[in-house]
Enzyme design. Sequence first.
Site, PDB file in Angstrom:
ATOM      1  N   ALA A  15       6.095  38.056  24.490  1.00  0.00           N
ATOM      2  CA  ALA A  15       7.176  38.951  24.899  1.00  0.00           C
ATOM      3  C   ALA A  15       6.676  39.997  25.892  1.00  0.00           C
ATOM      4  CB  ALA A  15       7.785  39.622  23.673  1.00  0.00           C
ATOM      5  N   CYS A  16       5.488  40.537  25.651  1.00  0.00           N
ATOM      6  CA  CYS A  16       4.936  41.542  26.563  1.00  0.00           C
ATOM      7  C   CYS A  16       4.615  40.938  27.926  1.00  0.00           C
ATOM      8  CB  CYS A  16       3.691  42.177  25.953  1.00  0.00           C
ATOM      9  SG  CYS A  16       4.035  43.320  24.610  1.00  0.00           S
TER      10      CYS A  16
END
Length: 410
Positions: free
Chosen positions: A377-378
Amino acid sequence: MGWAELFARVLGGESPVEIRAFDGSRTGPPGAEVCVEIRSPLALSHLAAAPGELGLARAYVTGAIEVHGDMYTALAAFPSIALEDVPPSLRRELLVKLAGYRLWWPVRPPAVEHRPRGLRRHSKRRDSEVISYHYDVSNRFYEWVLGPSMTYTCAVYPTATSTLEEAQFTKHDLVARKLGLREGMRLLDVGCGWGGMVMHAAEHYGVRALGVTLSRQQAQWAQKAIAERGLADLAEVRHLDYRDVTETGFDAISSIGLTEHVGLKQLPSYFSFLHDKLVPGGRLLNHCITRPDGSYGARPGKFIGRYVFPDGELEPVGTLVSAMNDNGFEVRHEENLREHYALTLAGWCANLEAHWDEAVAEAGLDRARVWRLYMAACRLGFERNVVQLHQVLGVRLDGTTAHYPLRPSW
């Protein structure tokens, strides 16, 4: 309507991802590169109990949802998810479908979820607690994820094909050159992690380097590595809050990945404290994740806040520059490295997948699944400019003199 179709409607929009559910329903292209499997009604129970990303994260961490294929590819396929925006009619449909299951599927957060309580935010004791939660997992686990450099901050890629290790070396060397390190200087590295910058400065620049970290396991690992590399006469890492460093007169300070844990209200005292630790003409390199602007709150989303960085806060780079400027520093240089962090995270994700079984055995399945989700996600966040990574270089003036070259020497 089957569970797969309902789940697809909750996520919103068409997707190249196949969705299969425990009731035999399915949607999306068969044989797609990525398949999301809804293993039990508990998946949507989590969504009903905690709308948005937190519910989805809980469902994945507990195994109620499984992702077959690459997590990054799966996340990139879906639009931004916010169950609060789901039409009321669809929410009612979801709750009706869940009604027959709720008594049999009680919803409990996973054991690895963390919510600090009873202590003042960013007090020394609470900071120690939340840092320990994230970093004192297992040094061996971090070795599987980070690779030989044991560096848990954004690397700097000299080329798109450089290896993660080459990029981490380049990052440490860039910091050293921005700080103007030379043999005999004294460096303070706050939030030093496993000592990568401390050892780089000592080994390659002959600098006497002190690093401090709130993670006991990091400090123990770093001290052992320093001894094994024959650097004990120049380098030291202490298990210590940076606010408790008593020494002064440092020629340079590096802060690589600490400011995210400081908090907006503490920024003036943070930069003032570091300013006072420097000799006149000394430099500070502040390297941290930032928001692209001030249009949304400083605190992370519920998933990151509960599972990854409790009490973390991200500020726009302008806020950091102003805080440095207002607390004694003349700002001399700034750059955004967000694309480099996306590449760094891709490297860490690859390391985790390559050592998945070892990571699970070392830290547990729940935590390994948290890391798989969080890092993918990052990576997407940095690529899409949801978050950025900035290095800001400041100087403590010597009167009106900066002792700084006419043009950057690095």
